[in-house]
Design a protein around this motif. Structure first.
Motif, short mmCIF file in Angstrom:
data_model
loop_
_atom_site.label_atom_id
_atom_site.label_comp_id
_atom_site.label_asym_id
_atom_site.label_seq_id
_atom_site.Cartn_x
_atom_site.Cartn_y
_atom_site.Cartn_z
N ILE A 9 0.85 -1.20 0.00
CA ILE A 9 0.00 0.00 0.00
C ILE A 9 0.88 1.24 0.00
CG2 ILE A 9 -0.22 0.35 2.50
CD1 ILE A 9 -3.25 0.42 0.23
N LEU A 10 0.45 2.26 -0.72
CA LEU A 10 1.14 3.55 -0.73
C LEU A 10 0.14 4.63 -0.35
CD1 LEU A 10 3.20 3.15 -4.01
CD2 LEU A 10 4.17 3.43 -1.72
N LEU A 11 0.45 5.39 0.67
CA LEU A 11 -0.42 6.47 1.10
C LEU A 11 -0.17 7.71 0.25
CD1 LEU A 11 -0.08 5.99 4.97
CD2 LEU A 11 -1.85 5.08 3.45
N GLY A 12 -1.05 8.69 0.38
CA GLY A 12 -0.98 9.88 -0.46
C GLY A 12 0.24 10.74 -0.26
N GLN A 104 4.74 1.37 4.07
CA GLN A 104 5.74 2.29 4.59
C GLN A 104 5.16 2.99 5.81
OE1 GLN A 104 7.21 4.90 1.47
NE2 GLN A 104 7.22 3.23 -0.02
N LEU A 105 5.98 3.18 6.82
CA LEU A 105 5.50 3.75 8.09
C LEU A 105 4.87 5.11 7.86
CD1 LEU A 105 8.47 2.79 10.42
CD2 LEU A 105 6.12 1.94 10.62
N PRO A 106 3.60 5.28 8.22
CA PRO A 106 2.96 6.59 8.09
C PRO A 106 3.64 7.63 8.97
CG PRO A 106 1.32 4.86 8.39
CD PRO A 106 2.65 4.25 8.69
N ASP A 107 3.51 8.88 8.58
CA ASP A 107 4.17 9.97 9.30
C ASP A 107 3.24 10.68 10.28
OD1 ASP A 107 6.86 9.90 8.40
OD2 ASP A 107 6.16 10.55 6.44
N GLU A 108 2.15 10.03 10.65
CA GLU A 108 1.29 10.59 11.69
C GLU A 108 0.71 9.45 12.52
OE1 GLU A 108 -2.19 12.64 10.17
OE2 GLU A 108 -1.90 11.67 8.23
N ARG A 112 -0.61 5.50 11.61
CA ARG A 112 0.31 4.49 12.10
C ARG A 112 -0.38 3.55 13.08
NH1 ARG A 112 6.60 5.58 13.44
NH2 ARG A 112 6.36 6.57 11.39
N ASP A 113 -1.23 4.11 13.92
CA ASP A 113 -1.97 3.28 14.87
C ASP A 113 -2.90 2.32 14.15
OD1 ASP A 113 -0.70 4.55 16.95
OD2 ASP A 113 -2.38 5.87 17.45
N GLN A 114 -3.53 2.80 13.07
CA GLN A 114 -4.40 1.91 12.29
C GLN A 114 -3.64 0.70 11.77
OE1 GLN A 114 -6.37 4.59 9.33
NE2 GLN A 114 -8.20 3.42 9.83
N LEU A 115 -2.48 0.96 11.17
CA LEU A 115 -1.73 -0.11 10.53
C LEU A 115 -0.97 -0.97 11.54
CD1 LEU A 115 -0.44 1.75 7.35
CD2 LEU A 115 -2.26 0.05 7.52
N ALA A 116 -0.60 -0.40 12.66
CA ALA A 116 0.14 -1.17 13.66
C ALA A 116 -0.71 -2.29 14.25
CB ALA A 116 0.63 -0.24 14.77
N ASP A 117 -2.01 -2.08 14.29
CA ASP A 117 -2.92 -3.08 14.87
C ASP A 117 -3.38 -4.12 13.85
OD1 ASP A 117 -2.77 -1.77 17.29
OD2 ASP A 117 -4.55 -0.54 16.93
N LEU A 118 -2.88 -4.02 12.63
CA LEU A 118 -3.33 -4.91 11.56
C LEU A 118 -2.79 -6.32 11.77
CD1 LEU A 118 -4.91 -4.81 8.85
CD2 LEU A 118 -2.72 -4.43 7.72
N GLN A 119 -3.68 -7.27 11.89
CA GLN A 119 -3.31 -8.68 12.00
C GLN A 119 -4.22 -9.49 11.08
OE1 GLN A 119 -3.57 -9.72 16.17
NE2 GLN A 119 -1.52 -8.94 16.61
N ILE A 120 -3.60 -10.17 10.13
CA ILE A 120 -4.37 -10.92 9.14
C ILE A 120 -3.87 -12.36 9.13
CG2 ILE A 120 -5.06 -11.05 6.72
CD1 ILE A 120 -4.34 -8.06 6.52
#
Length: 514
Positions: A9-12, A104-108, A112-120
């Motif tokens: 994924i690539l953020l804006g 890539q690690l978000p800069d806010e 970052r909290d959204q993606l850090a909790d991602l478990q699939i």
């Protein structure tokens, strides 16, 4: 349906073509860029800001495809069924049976909290650096201290030494670290014609505007079907070249100046590269090396001009990022306990205060104002009138095309509003009308008098300034940088103090009518 081993994924704000991800084609890897409802709505944005990010994302996706990468671009129509970023990611992984998800690690913090909790289940999740900034996050502890004053000038000098920027061995090029005293000139009438026309672009965003309307995305500011901001790397590099050739020779000299006489030259000598930098279309190292090369090859650019520009990027930009990530609770800071509502003219520019009207109207027109307009006009007014810093944050985050929380919040809540109590600044950046008159021509035909303090037509900034000083004496009087101000206030006759404070009280009661 195609299957992919890995989805990235690539953020804006991760449009870095030089990232190591893109140096070789990865078989079985799908890059995804998506216009997300959550990103368009987490705050109320200037319409040009959303258009700029969406258009830049779309161009970046096309560039990836042209370079041979597998890339999926999803617009607002495509992402409407997904409630948020995580939901989209989970759905894509299931759809393409991916075994690896990378980001890539978000800069806010929010993202970052959204993606850090991602478990699939059955899918490995990997996080990478954006490879954009000078400093890696692991190094912040060497430079920043939580809840203590962090001196930008010390940080800046360390960065100059470490990366050998404008250095002559171990000493600064030119003999001084900082030429700020030479960079506070005002624009005289004879200077106005020499201001270069801003380089603008004509990116067709009519389809984006239609999507925003179709999905009922609430925005503000003036929309243009042909967007003036650079949304491709080619355009961004062209703007950098224009800055180095046309603006840098006088940039430092007039970097704090403001004028109402330049409606068609509204960016003065500023680079306007902040959107391209913050979206990572350009890297700070590329910008600095290009500017220094221009300095070395052009006798019309002196050390004060290039140093002032370098300080904004390798100094201030890296500095506020370190402050942001060192203070997870920064958004909660409200040193002066400010609670007043943001006046309605911040959304229209319709106020009799010429300085405010000019700065706000320009922001609504172009999603842009330079750092002194932000700090000493709109920011100063909000500080003196005790506007809730949450509302000030939201306004700055929404209105400017370059505003992402990591750079916006420390500048707004810290530098502008002193809500952090001195983590960034050594004193509040509060000013009366005298500063505005000195650094601009805004006061010339204003309905208010910059010389008067408490008369009927006195500039509101004057009484508000002295009220701010008096009201916060307990918190500020021990600050050595405020000694002279309190000495002046304490020497005023009691009758004059009362007239000033009564005037300020009236201004605050009628703040919507200014």
């Amino acid at each position: 349906m195609p299957q992919y081993d890995e989805i990235r994924i690539l953020l804006g704000d991760q449009l870095n073509a030089k990232h190591s991800w893109f140096q070789e084609k990865q078989d079985g890897c799908l890059y995804v860029l998506a216009e997300l409802h959550q990103e368009a709505q987490y705050t109320k944005h200037h319409v040009q800001k959303i258009c700029a990010f969406f258009d830049a994302m779309n161009h970046f996706a096309q560039a990836l495809q042209k370079a041979g990468h597998e890339c999926l671009y999803l617009n607002l129509d495509d992402t409407e069924p997904y409630k948020n970023l995580v939901h989209l990611i989970e759905s894509l992984i299931e759809k393409y049976n991916a075994k690896v998800f990378s980001y890539q690690l978000p800069d806010e913090y929010r993202l970052r909290d959204q993606l850090a909790d991602l478990q699939i289940e059955g899918c490995k999740v990997l996080a990478y650096s954006t490879e954009h900034f000078y400093l890696d996050e692991s190094e912040f502890g060497q430079y920043f201290h939580k809840d203590k004053h962090n001196r930008m000038e010390s940080f800046y000098r360390k960065m100059r030494k470490r990366y050998s920027v404008l250095m002559d061995g171990d000493t600064p090029l030119g003999g001084d670290w900082n030429y700020d005293k030479k960079n506070r000139n005002t624009l005289k009438k004879s200077d106005l014609e020499a201001i270069p026309e801003p380089l603008v672009f004509a990116n067709d965003v009519s389809d984006i505007l239609k999507r925003l309307e179709r999905h009922n995305i609430k925005t503000f500011g003036n929309a243009h079907q042909l967007l003036l901001w650079p949304t491709t790397r080619q355009q961004a590099r062209k703007l950098l070249k224009h800055f180095c050739e046309s603006c840098l020779p006088r940039f430092g000299q007039f970097q704090d100046a403001m004028t109402k006489a330049s409606q068609h030259k509204w960016s003065l000598y500023h680079s306007r590269l902040s959107f391209a930098l913050n979206a990572k279309i350009l890297s700070p190292k590329e910008v600095i090396s290009t500017a220094i090369k221009a300095f070395e090859q052009n006798d019309n650019i002196d050390i004060a001009q290039i140093e002032g520009f370098v300080r904004q990027i390798i100094g201030w930009r890296e500095f506020v990022r370190g402050i942001y990530w060192t203070h997870e609770d920064y958004r909660e800071k409200n040193y002066f306990n400010a609670k007043r509502e943001l006046p309605s003219y911040f959304w229209t520019g319709e106020t009799k205060m010429r300085c405010l009207s000019e700065a706000i109207t320009q922001s609504l027109d172009y999603a842009y104002a330079h750092h002194i307009q932000r700090l000493m006009i709109t920011g100063n007014f909000c500080l003196l009138t005790e506007i809730d810093p949450d509302q000030v944050d939201d306004w700055y985050l929404g209105i400017y095309v370059d505003a992402i929380e990591w750079v916006e919040m420390p500048n707004t809540r810290g530098m502008s509003q002193f809500a952090d109590g001195g983590i960034i600044a050594t004193k509040p950046y509060a000013a009366s009308a005298n500063y505005v008159h000195k650094m601009s021509d805004y006061c010339q035909d204003c309905e208010y008098s910059h010389k008067e303090k408490h008369s009927e037509n006195a500039c509101p900034l004057n009484s508000l300034y002295w009220r701010f000083i008096a009201h916060n004496e307990e918190k500020l009087s021990q600050n050595h940088r405020m000694n002279m101000i309190y000495s002046v206030w304490n020497k005023k006759a009691q009758e004059e103090k009362e007239l000033i404070l009564n005037k300020a009280a009236g201004v605050l009661r009628n703040i919507e009518s200014l």
